[in-house]
Design a protein around this motif. Sequence first.
Motif, PDB file in Angstrom:
ATOM      1  N   PRO A  19       7.340 -32.443  23.336  1.00 28.07           N
ATOM      2  CA  PRO A  19       7.113 -32.955  24.694  1.00 28.07           C
ATOM      3  C   PRO A  19       8.323 -32.772  25.606  1.00 28.07           C
ATOM      4  O   PRO A  19       8.170 -32.466  26.789  1.00 28.07           O
ATOM      5  CB  PRO A  19       6.811 -34.439  24.487  1.00 28.07           C
ATOM      6  N   ARG A  22       8.405 -29.012  26.567  1.00 33.26           N
ATOM      7  CA  ARG A  22       7.253 -28.693  27.427  1.00 33.26           C
ATOM      8  C   ARG A  22       7.423 -29.288  28.818  1.00 33.26           C
ATOM      9  O   ARG A  22       7.271 -28.604  29.829  1.00 33.26           O
ATOM     10  CB  ARG A  22       5.965 -29.210  26.784  1.00 33.26           C
ATOM     11  N   GLU A  23       7.768 -30.577  28.897  1.00 34.48           N
ATOM     12  CA  GLU A  23       7.874 -31.228  30.200  1.00 34.48           C
ATOM     13  C   GLU A  23       9.093 -30.757  30.988  1.00 34.48           C
ATOM     14  O   GLU A  23       9.010 -30.611  32.201  1.00 34.48           O
ATOM     15  CB  GLU A  23       7.882 -32.748  30.051  1.00 34.48           C
ATOM     16  N   HIS A  26       8.214 -27.367  32.435  1.00 32.43           N
ATOM     17  CA  HIS A  26       7.306 -27.544  33.570  1.00 32.43           C
ATOM     18  C   HIS A  26       8.058 -28.071  34.792  1.00 32.43           C
ATOM     19  O   HIS A  26       7.865 -27.584  35.909  1.00 32.43           O
ATOM     20  CB  HIS A  26       6.158 -28.489  33.193  1.00 32.43           C
ATOM     21  N   GLU A  27       8.911 -29.065  34.580  1.00 28.96           N
ATOM     22  CA  GLU A  27       9.701 -29.646  35.671  1.00 28.96           C
ATOM     23  C   GLU A  27      10.572 -28.585  36.333  1.00 28.96           C
ATOM     24  O   GLU A  27      10.630 -28.479  37.557  1.00 28.96           O
ATOM     25  CB  GLU A  27      10.558 -30.780  35.110  1.00 28.96           C
ATOM     26  N   TRP A  85      15.792 -35.998  29.670  1.00 27.24           N
ATOM     27  CA  TRP A  85      14.348 -35.982  29.900  1.00 27.24           C
ATOM     28  C   TRP A  85      13.780 -37.373  29.702  1.00 27.24           C
ATOM     29  O   TRP A  85      14.206 -38.115  28.813  1.00 27.24           O
ATOM     30  CB  TRP A  85      13.700 -35.015  28.903  1.00 27.24           C
ATOM     31  N   HIS A  87       9.728 -38.846  29.550  1.00 24.77           N
ATOM     32  CA  HIS A  87       8.298 -38.504  29.589  1.00 24.77           C
ATOM     33  C   HIS A  87       7.719 -38.947  30.926  1.00 24.77           C
ATOM     34  O   HIS A  87       8.010 -40.039  31.416  1.00 24.77           O
ATOM     35  CB  HIS A  87       7.589 -39.200  28.424  1.00 24.77           C
ATOM     36  N   SER A  88       6.875 -38.119  31.510  1.00 26.66           N
ATOM     37  CA  SER A  88       6.329 -38.402  32.844  1.00 26.66           C
ATOM     38  C   SER A  88       5.570 -39.731  32.911  1.00 26.66           C
ATOM     39  O   SER A  88       5.523 -40.364  33.963  1.00 26.66           O
ATOM     40  CB  SER A  88       5.428 -37.252  33.298  1.00 26.66           C
TER      41      SER A  88
END
Length: 171
Positions: A19, A22-23, A26-27, A85, A87-88
Motif C-alpha cells: 500500500p 502503490r499510494e 499514485h500521489e 506515507w 494511508h489515504s
Amino acid sequence: MTLTTEVRAVRLGDPLTEPLVRELTHEYLTRYGPGAHDEMARYPAEEFAPPGGLLLLLLEDGAPVAGGAYRRHADPGTAEVKRMWTHSAHRRRGLARRVLAELEQAAAAHGYRRIFLTTGPLQPEARGLYLATGYTPLFDPAAVPVEPHPLPFEKHLTTARHPGPEETRHP
C-alpha cells in the motif's frame, strides 16, 4: 473498539509495503506527472535496510496505515528520510508525526546525529509537518518557488528521549 497499534521494521518488497508503494506512486503521479515512476525506483531496496537504513510501518490491527524510511546520506552522521506515507483513509490523525518521531529515535539510536530530507513543492502538508516537528528549512520559506525543485530540511538529533504528551505523568 480498541485498535492494536504496532511499529514494525520491514524490508521494501515485504507484502505489507505494497500500500505504501502503490499510494506514494499514485500521489507522486498525480502531483508531478510521469517522472514519479523514476522517483519511486531511484533507490534500491537495500538502502532502506540495516545497517545504514530502516523502513518502518505503523500497523493497526495488522494493516499498514503509515510508514517511512531512512537511508544513509552522503554527509557523515546523517540519515535521509524518504518514503513518508500515510494511508489515504487514515490521514489527519497524527500518524505521519508518529512515524517521523520513530524514525528520528531509531536513527539517533543507530548513531546518526542529523536528519536530512526533501519534499516536493506541491506537497504543502509535508512541508507543514516538517516545520511543525522542528525541521529547519534549507531554503527561504517565504520565497515562491519559480521551478519545482525539492525543498530541503534538516534536523539535528539528540540521544535523549523526551516523553510525548501521552506519556507525561501527572501527580
